[in-house]
Design an enzyme around this catalytic site. Structure first.
Site, PDB file in Angstrom:
ATOM      1  N   ARG A 180       8.677  66.232  13.219  1.00 24.58           N
ATOM      2  CA  ARG A 180       7.255  66.322  13.570  1.00 24.58           C
ATOM      3  C   ARG A 180       6.863  65.047  14.295  1.00 24.58           C
ATOM      4  O   ARG A 180       6.618  64.005  13.690  1.00 24.58           O
ATOM      5  CB  ARG A 180       6.390  66.509  12.316  1.00 24.58           C
ATOM      6  CG  ARG A 180       4.872  66.541  12.603  1.00 24.58           C
ATOM      7  CD  ARG A 180       4.530  67.685  13.527  1.00 24.58           C
ATOM      8  NE  ARG A 180       3.097  67.853  13.731  1.00 24.58           N
ATOM      9  CZ  ARG A 180       2.481  67.642  14.896  1.00 24.58           C
ATOM     10  NH1 ARG A 180       3.165  67.173  15.941  1.00 24.58           N
ATOM     11  NH2 ARG A 180       1.202  67.887  15.039  1.00 24.58           N
ATOM     12  N   HIS A 191      31.632  90.222   8.951  1.00 25.72           N
ATOM     13  CA  HIS A 191      31.503  89.201   7.919  1.00 25.72           C
ATOM     14  C   HIS A 191      30.096  89.142   7.354  1.00 25.72           C
ATOM     15  O   HIS A 191      29.128  89.105   8.105  1.00 25.72           O
ATOM     16  CB  HIS A 191      31.888  87.839   8.493  1.00 25.72           C
ATOM     17  CG  HIS A 191      31.869  86.751   7.463  1.00 25.72           C
ATOM     18  ND1 HIS A 191      32.666  86.774   6.351  1.00 25.72           N
ATOM     19  CD2 HIS A 191      31.128  85.629   7.371  1.00 25.72           C
ATOM     20  CE1 HIS A 191      32.422  85.700   5.623  1.00 25.72           C
ATOM     21  NE2 HIS A 191      31.494  84.998   6.213  1.00 25.72           N
ATOM     22  N   TYR A 200      -5.940  67.154  10.379  1.00 29.44           N
ATOM     23  CA  TYR A 200      -5.367  67.189   9.048  1.00 29.44           C
ATOM     24  C   TYR A 200      -6.448  67.163   7.966  1.00 29.44           C
ATOM     25  O   TYR A 200      -6.418  66.356   7.037  1.00 29.44           O
ATOM     26  CB  TYR A 200      -4.370  66.037   8.859  1.00 29.44           C
ATOM     27  CG  TYR A 200      -3.186  66.137   9.789  1.00 29.44           C
ATOM     28  CD1 TYR A 200      -2.321  67.231   9.722  1.00 29.44           C
ATOM     29  CD2 TYR A 200      -2.937  65.157  10.745  1.00 29.44           C
ATOM     30  CE1 TYR A 200      -1.244  67.337  10.583  1.00 29.44           C
ATOM     31  CE2 TYR A 200      -1.845  65.260  11.604  1.00 29.44           C
ATOM     32  CZ  TYR A 200      -1.008  66.360  11.519  1.00 29.44           C
ATOM     33  OH  TYR A 200       0.061  66.471  12.360  1.00 29.44           O
ATOM     34  N   HIS A 254      35.955  73.477   7.667  1.00 29.71           N
ATOM     35  CA  HIS A 254      36.731  73.647   8.884  1.00 29.71           C
ATOM     36  C   HIS A 254      37.682  72.484   9.130  1.00 29.71           C
ATOM     37  O   HIS A 254      38.438  72.484  10.093  1.00 29.71           O
ATOM     38  CB  HIS A 254      35.808  73.820  10.094  1.00 29.71           C
ATOM     39  CG  HIS A 254      35.145  72.551  10.539  1.00 29.71           C
ATOM     40  ND1 HIS A 254      34.043  72.028   9.918  1.00 29.71           N
ATOM     41  CD2 HIS A 254      35.427  71.702  11.555  1.00 29.71           C
ATOM     42  CE1 HIS A 254      33.676  70.922  10.525  1.00 29.71           C
ATOM     43  NE2 HIS A 254      34.497  70.686  11.522  1.00 29.71           N
ATOM     44  N   CYS A 261       5.002  69.073   6.319  1.00 33.00           N
ATOM     45  CA  CYS A 261       3.919  69.031   7.298  1.00 33.00           C
ATOM     46  C   CYS A 261       2.728  69.806   6.768  1.00 33.00           C
ATOM     47  O   CYS A 261       2.886  70.843   6.110  1.00 33.00           O
ATOM     48  CB  CYS A 261       4.402  69.631   8.625  1.00 33.00           C
ATOM     49  SG  CYS A 261       3.140  69.675   9.910  1.00 33.00           S
TER      50      CYS A 261
END
Length: 579
Positions: A234, A135, A419, A159, A281
């Site tokens: 996070r 597949h 940061y 499904h 992030c």
């Protein structure tokens, strides 16, 4: 217990020659089928099941089931109809056959085409090796290999049909051991992370404690709105348990004194606003900086970014209720946030944003209590978090407990000593965190989610489809994504999408308020006379900010702000290479 060594051919894989592609021989060998029965009639019935499962119609039906249509649904969506069908199918197979018992450890060993692809579903074990190999969507199905199929099926809607579980039953090879069916993750009262919530197994984990993980890129771009279950996680500290009935939010630093609000107050005393906003992030794509020179931080791939619809009260409205007035802006410059998540010393996570962003009518900062139309999940800040659209994820404080209007930035470690971006020449011996501003708005960004780096495409396909995402901070709208299939020599313009497939695109957002990403797609002819294709993408926003072409000039010791052109290498397989 019957072990694999009793039937070595159970997972033996061979190749069937076709004109276009390779198929894997039946993973359920004759001896495996014979394990199912001691009588000739039952054995014949088992073979009938198996031969039926090999028919193209059934295999393609299961292909549609497992791979889905690409429309990802929230993990929390339960399909009771399918569950009833599952129970009936499992009972039928258990009654009609005597299958071997496998441990989870044995199942886990079968997680590739080489070793066979096994999955479990409601306590039964299925070998879907043959199906996966043939597949074209098998790469997504392999995400469940060696583990439980149910969480992955919950990502797809197709499904939810009665006959689907009957189809799956044709691939059943055994039962999971009672011990593994009963097993629950161990809980240690002394472990501050013991009460963390369950997570979707599709997530690629970068850190368990605290939990940090990203979704596989190949499903990230399947949906404009990222399902909460696979939205990147996070966390900096253990996930706190917060009782919504006793929750209180304290607003301090304004002339009116301390304003204390309950969750009920936030929901009833302030108008509810809804925005669709992307969070990213600061360390997204850090792994590419690590390839240049090692940095310190989680080794994020390209999927530490996700998009959701958030609902809640505007921070501006709450600050006005707490006594904010234009006079406050004469002395205050920042709004600080403190979370309810704590380390072992009692220190909470904290961050701050500029006051003008917090009080602006166009800033759209929310005190969010909903994510994708439901209560915030525990990992995403239940019961209340800050959503600061257009701003780095680190300032979108979760499990919000306190808001402080202040003349100073937050004194939190994550505001003062993390940061922040630095020159490539700055190292840990020379870095001075006080010399750089805290990251707020993020730069223009884009990445390729499909095909994956190292993928192989057949020349006979004649063309390749490339997909990805693009986003820019500060509310700047992505206006173009350029894609190259030849390492940057020539370029194509990708088609941009700002809504779910099949839905009409919304009107363009007002200038400066483009908070959500854009998904993009390009289908183009394969470059002639080449076997190694380098695909590149780069995005442009409405301020004509563009991504840098390489990582070294933007490398920094923390591995943040990684937004160079994204590159993947793909091999083109010529027709004569296919047996």
């Amino acid at each position: 217990m019957l072990h694999l060594k009793h039937c070595q051919s159970l997972t033996r894989v061979g190749c069937l020659k076709t004109q276009r592609h390779r198929q894997v021989t039946p993973a359920i060998a004759p001896c495996a089928v014979r394990l199912c029965s001691s009588s000739s009639s039952e054995e014949q019935r088992s073979w009938k099941w198996y031969e039926h499962a090999r028919s193209p119609i059934w295999r393609h039906a299961l292909a549609g089931l497992l791979a889905g249509t690409g429309a990802v649904l929230a993990y929390g969506l339960h399909h009771s109809k399918a569950e009833r069908a599952a129970t009936t199918a499992v009972q039928k197979v258990a009654k009609d056959s005597h299958l071997p018992i496998f441990s989870q450890e044995e199942v886990t060993k079968h997680s590739s085409l080489d070793n066979g692809v096994w999955v479990t579903y409601k306590g039964s074990v299925y070998d879907i090796t043959e199906f996966v190999a043939m597949h074209p969507g098998g790469d997504k199905i392999l995400l469940a290999a060696g583990g439980d199929l149910e969480p992955f099926w919950a990502l797809y809607a197709v499904h939810n049909q009665d006959h689907v579980l009957d189809i799956l039953a044709e691939y059943k090879v055994g039962e999971l051991s009672p011990e593994d069916r009963r097993k629950q993750r161990p809980v240690k009262s002394s472990d501050p992370y013991s009460s963390d919530p369950e997570r979707h197994p599709v997530l690629r984990v970068n850190s368990l404690k605290p939990f940090n993980a990203e979704p596989p890129p190949e499903i990230l771009s399947d949906s404009f709105i990222t399902p909460s279950a696979i939205f990147f996680k996070r966390n900096h500290l253990p996930v706190p348990r917060v009782d919504p009935t006793s929750y209180q939010l304290h607003v301090e630093g304004l002339p009116g004194g301390v304003l204390t609000l309950s969750l009920h107050d936030l929901k009833t005393k302030f108008p509810k606003h809804t925005i669709t906003a992307t969070l990213q992030c600061a360390g997204n794509r850090r792994s590419e900086m690590n390839k240049v020179k090692q940095v310190k931080g989680l080794n994020w791939g390209i999927a530490a970014i996700s998009n959701a619809t958030w609902g809640g009260a505007k921070l501006r409205d709450v600050l006005l209720a707490a006594g904010y007035s234009p006079d406050v802006a004469k002395w205050a410059c920042h709004v600080q946030f403190e979370g309810l998540d704590k380390d072992v010393t009692g220190t909470t996570y904290g961050a701050s944003i500029p006051l003008n962003k917090a009080v602006s009518e166009e800033g759209d900062v929310l005190l969010a209590y909903e994510m994708n139309g439901e209560d915030l999940p525990a990992d995403h800040g239940y019961p209340v978090r800050v959503v600061v659209p257009g701003t780095v994820g680190a300032r979108n404080v979760k499990w919000l407990g306190k808001i402080i209007v202040s003349a100073e930035e937050s004194s939190s470690h994550w505001q003062q000593n993390d940061y922040k971006g630095f020159s490539p020449g700055t190292d840990w011996d020379t870095v001075d965190f006080k010399s750089a501003p805290a990251i707020q708005e993020l730069p223009i960004q884009s990445a390729i989610t499909q095909p994956a780096d190292g993928a192989v495409v057949d020349r006979s396909a004649e063309e390749v489809t490339v997909k990805g995402y693009a986003w820019s901070g500060g509310g700047r709208e992505v206006v173009r994504v350029d894609v190259s299939l030849d390492g940057g020599k020539t370029w194509h313009v990708a088609q941009l999408t700002s809504s779910e497939k099949g839905q009409a695109p919304p009107p363009s957002p007002p200038p400066g308020r483009a908070w959500a990403w854009k998904l993009w797609e390009l289908t183009a002819p394969l470059p002639p006379k080449t076997q190694d294709m380098e695909i590149i993408c780069k995005a442009v926003d409405n301020s004509y900010n563009m991504q840098p072409d390489s990582v070294p000039p933007i490398w920094n010791l923390r591995g943040v702000l990684s937004n160079a052109w994204h590159r993947v290498k793909v091999k083109i397989r010529e027709d004569e290479e296919v047996e």
